[in-house]
Design a protein around this motif. Sequence first.
Motif, PDB file in Angstrom:
ATOM      1  N   TRP A  14       3.097   8.711  -2.958  1.00  0.00           N
ATOM      2  CA  TRP A  14       4.472   9.110  -2.114  1.00  0.00           C
ATOM      3  C   TRP A  14       5.317   8.006  -1.874  1.00  0.00           C
ATOM      4  O   TRP A  14       6.359   8.065  -2.082  1.00  0.00           O
ATOM      5  CB  TRP A  14       4.100  10.025  -1.026  1.00  0.00           C
ATOM      6  N   ILE A  15       4.662   6.960  -1.407  1.00  0.00           N
ATOM      7  CA  ILE A  15       5.334   5.705  -0.789  1.00  0.00           C
ATOM      8  C   ILE A  15       6.076   5.194  -2.241  1.00  0.00           C
ATOM      9  O   ILE A  15       7.034   4.613  -1.939  1.00  0.00           O
ATOM     10  CB  ILE A  15       4.442   4.920  -0.057  1.00  0.00           C
ATOM     11  N   ALA A  16       5.181   5.001  -3.271  1.00  0.00           N
ATOM     12  CA  ALA A  16       5.596   4.167  -4.512  1.00  0.00           C
ATOM     13  C   ALA A  16       6.683   5.169  -4.944  1.00  0.00           C
ATOM     14  O   ALA A  16       7.663   4.778  -5.432  1.00  0.00           O
ATOM     15  CB  ALA A  16       4.556   4.093  -5.391  1.00  0.00           C
ATOM     16  N   ASP A  17       6.790   6.352  -5.162  1.00  0.00           N
ATOM     17  CA  ASP A  17       7.635   7.290  -5.571  1.00  0.00           C
ATOM     18  C   ASP A  17       9.067   7.037  -4.566  1.00  0.00           C
ATOM     19  O   ASP A  17      10.077   6.996  -5.182  1.00  0.00           O
ATOM     20  CB  ASP A  17       7.190   8.830  -5.540  1.00  0.00           C
ATOM     21  N   MET A  18       8.729   6.939  -3.395  1.00  0.00           N
ATOM     22  CA  MET A  18      10.237   6.667  -2.568  1.00  0.00           C
ATOM     23  C   MET A  18      10.772   5.233  -2.969  1.00  0.00           C
ATOM     24  O   MET A  18      11.857   5.128  -2.636  1.00  0.00           O
ATOM     25  CB  MET A  18       9.650   6.697  -1.063  1.00  0.00           C
ATOM     26  N   GLN A  19       9.910   4.446  -3.501  1.00  0.00           N
ATOM     27  CA  GLN A  19      10.611   3.126  -3.912  1.00  0.00           C
ATOM     28  C   GLN A  19      10.918   3.252  -5.114  1.00  0.00           C
ATOM     29  O   GLN A  19      11.445   1.870  -5.933  1.00  0.00           O
ATOM     30  CB  GLN A  19       9.698   2.069  -3.358  1.00  0.00           C
ATOM     31  N   ALA A  20      10.677   4.480  -5.953  1.00  0.00           N
ATOM     32  CA  ALA A  20      11.089   4.457  -7.585  1.00  0.00           C
ATOM     33  C   ALA A  20      10.265   3.375  -8.143  1.00  0.00           C
ATOM     34  O   ALA A  20      10.754   2.682  -9.131  1.00  0.00           O
ATOM     35  CB  ALA A  20      12.597   4.139  -7.688  1.00  0.00           C
ATOM     36  N   LYS A  21       8.972   3.357  -7.926  1.00  0.00           N
ATOM     37  CA  LYS A  21       8.190   2.411  -8.480  1.00  0.00           C
ATOM     38  C   LYS A  21       6.759   3.218  -8.571  1.00  0.00           C
ATOM     39  O   LYS A  21       6.369   4.154  -8.206  1.00  0.00           O
ATOM     40  CB  LYS A  21       7.719   1.086  -7.702  1.00  0.00           C
ATOM     41  N   VAL A  23       2.309   2.872  -8.550  1.00  0.00           N
ATOM     42  CA  VAL A  23       1.496   2.429  -7.541  1.00  0.00           C
ATOM     43  C   VAL A  23       1.060   1.053  -8.066  1.00  0.00           C
ATOM     44  O   VAL A  23       0.951   0.194  -7.055  1.00  0.00           O
ATOM     45  CB  VAL A  23       0.187   3.349  -7.393  1.00  0.00           C
ATOM     46  N   SER A  24       0.570   0.871  -9.150  1.00  0.00           N
ATOM     47  CA  SER A  24       0.351  -0.479  -9.730  1.00  0.00           C
ATOM     48  C   SER A  24       1.431  -1.649  -9.374  1.00  0.00           C
ATOM     49  O   SER A  24       1.074  -2.849  -8.980  1.00  0.00           O
ATOM     50  CB  SER A  24      -0.307  -0.439 -11.265  1.00  0.00           C
ATOM     51  N   THR A  25       2.799  -1.080  -9.547  1.00  0.00           N
ATOM     52  CA  THR A  25       3.754  -2.130  -9.290  1.00  0.00           C
ATOM     53  C   THR A  25       3.747  -2.630  -7.678  1.00  0.00           C
ATOM     54  O   THR A  25       3.939  -3.644  -7.373  1.00  0.00           O
ATOM     55  CB  THR A  25       5.013  -1.699  -9.945  1.00  0.00           C
ATOM     56  N   LEU A  26       3.559  -1.393  -6.901  1.00  0.00           N
ATOM     57  CA  LEU A  26       3.636  -1.690  -5.504  1.00  0.00           C
ATOM     58  C   LEU A  26       2.555  -2.467  -5.186  1.00  0.00           C
ATOM     59  O   LEU A  26       2.494  -3.497  -4.112  1.00  0.00           O
ATOM     60  CB  LEU A  26       3.623  -0.128  -5.053  1.00  0.00           C
ATOM     61  N   ALA A  27       1.325  -2.543  -5.733  1.00  0.00           N
ATOM     62  CA  ALA A  27       0.343  -3.076  -5.374  1.00  0.00           C
ATOM     63  C   ALA A  27       0.377  -4.825  -5.831  1.00  0.00           C
ATOM     64  O   ALA A  27       0.139  -5.541  -5.007  1.00  0.00           O
ATOM     65  CB  ALA A  27      -1.081  -2.607  -6.277  1.00  0.00           C
ATOM     66  N   GLN A  28       1.012  -4.787  -6.920  1.00  0.00           N
ATOM     67  CA  GLN A  28       1.317  -6.298  -7.301  1.00  0.00           C
ATOM     68  C   GLN A  28       2.236  -6.961  -6.439  1.00  0.00           C
ATOM     69  O   GLN A  28       2.081  -8.109  -6.001  1.00  0.00           O
ATOM     70  CB  GLN A  28       1.881  -6.286  -8.931  1.00  0.00           C
ATOM     71  N   GLU A  29       3.179  -6.125  -5.610  1.00  0.00           N
ATOM     72  CA  GLU A  29       4.019  -6.666  -4.734  1.00  0.00           C
ATOM     73  C   GLU A  29       3.361  -7.034  -3.548  1.00  0.00           C
ATOM     74  O   GLU A  29       3.470  -8.156  -2.649  1.00  0.00           O
ATOM     75  CB  GLU A  29       5.368  -5.674  -4.379  1.00  0.00           C
ATOM     76  N   PHE A  30       2.194  -6.220  -3.184  1.00  0.00           N
ATOM     77  CA  PHE A  30       1.662  -6.795  -1.911  1.00  0.00           C
ATOM     78  C   PHE A  30       0.264  -7.794  -1.946  1.00  0.00           C
ATOM     79  O   PHE A  30       0.144  -8.169  -1.025  1.00  0.00           O
ATOM     80  CB  PHE A  30       0.974  -5.283  -1.386  1.00  0.00           C
ATOM     81  N   VAL A  31      -0.137  -7.585  -3.228  1.00  0.00           N
ATOM     82  CA  VAL A  31      -1.559  -8.404  -3.390  1.00  0.00           C
ATOM     83  C   VAL A  31      -1.148  -9.249  -4.336  1.00  0.00           C
ATOM     84  O   VAL A  31      -0.763  -8.981  -5.754  1.00  0.00           O
ATOM     85  CB  VAL A  31      -2.544  -7.600  -3.257  1.00  0.00           C
ATOM     86  N   SER A  32      -1.802 -10.555  -4.620  1.00  0.00           N
ATOM     87  CA  SER A  32      -1.711 -11.294  -5.800  1.00  0.00           C
ATOM     88  C   SER A  32      -3.438 -11.273  -6.239  1.00  0.00           C
ATOM     89  O   SER A  32      -3.345 -11.520  -7.553  1.00  0.00           O
ATOM     90  CB  SER A  32      -1.533 -12.724  -5.420  1.00  0.00           C
ATOM     91  N   ASP A  33      -4.576 -11.320  -5.621  1.00  0.00           N
ATOM     92  CA  ASP A  33      -5.844 -11.383  -6.323  1.00  0.00           C
ATOM     93  C   ASP A  33      -6.077 -10.182  -6.969  1.00  0.00           C
ATOM     94  O   ASP A  33      -5.872  -8.738  -6.255  1.00  0.00           O
ATOM     95  CB  ASP A  33      -6.609 -11.622  -4.917  1.00  0.00           C
ATOM     96  N   GLU A  34      -6.810 -10.232  -8.056  1.00  0.00           N
ATOM     97  CA  GLU A  34      -7.185  -8.923  -8.691  1.00  0.00           C
ATOM     98  C   GLU A  34      -8.033  -8.045  -8.332  1.00  0.00           C
ATOM     99  O   GLU A  34      -7.996  -6.653  -8.408  1.00  0.00           O
ATOM    100  CB  GLU A  34      -7.561  -9.425 -10.174  1.00  0.00           C
TER     101      GLU A  34
END
Length: 105
Positions: A14-21, A23-34
Amino acid sequence: MSIEFQISKPVLTWIADMQAKDVSTLAQEFVSDEKKIENFLNGLVTKTQALKLAKLAKIPFGFLFLDKPPVITRPTLPDFRNTLVAEPLSNDFYEVLEDINNKID
């Protein structure tokens, strides 16, 4: 030792949809480690990430811990635009409208 919170996958989506992204794109913005990206995708986030998510989505912090996202109702407005491909009204528009209505009241 950092504090970690469990956020449900529907709320993350839901949060990712609100940002038009997605979830994996949102995760890459918040975290760098795999490894940490995998935790994020499973809903396991740190305190700092949870605070940033709530701020990014402009929602109360407690909304992150719901099992499913809340239904946010928007006022129904007539659309008098004359374009064939009108974009939906943005969250910023609704924030300004709410601010105007609060000032009028």
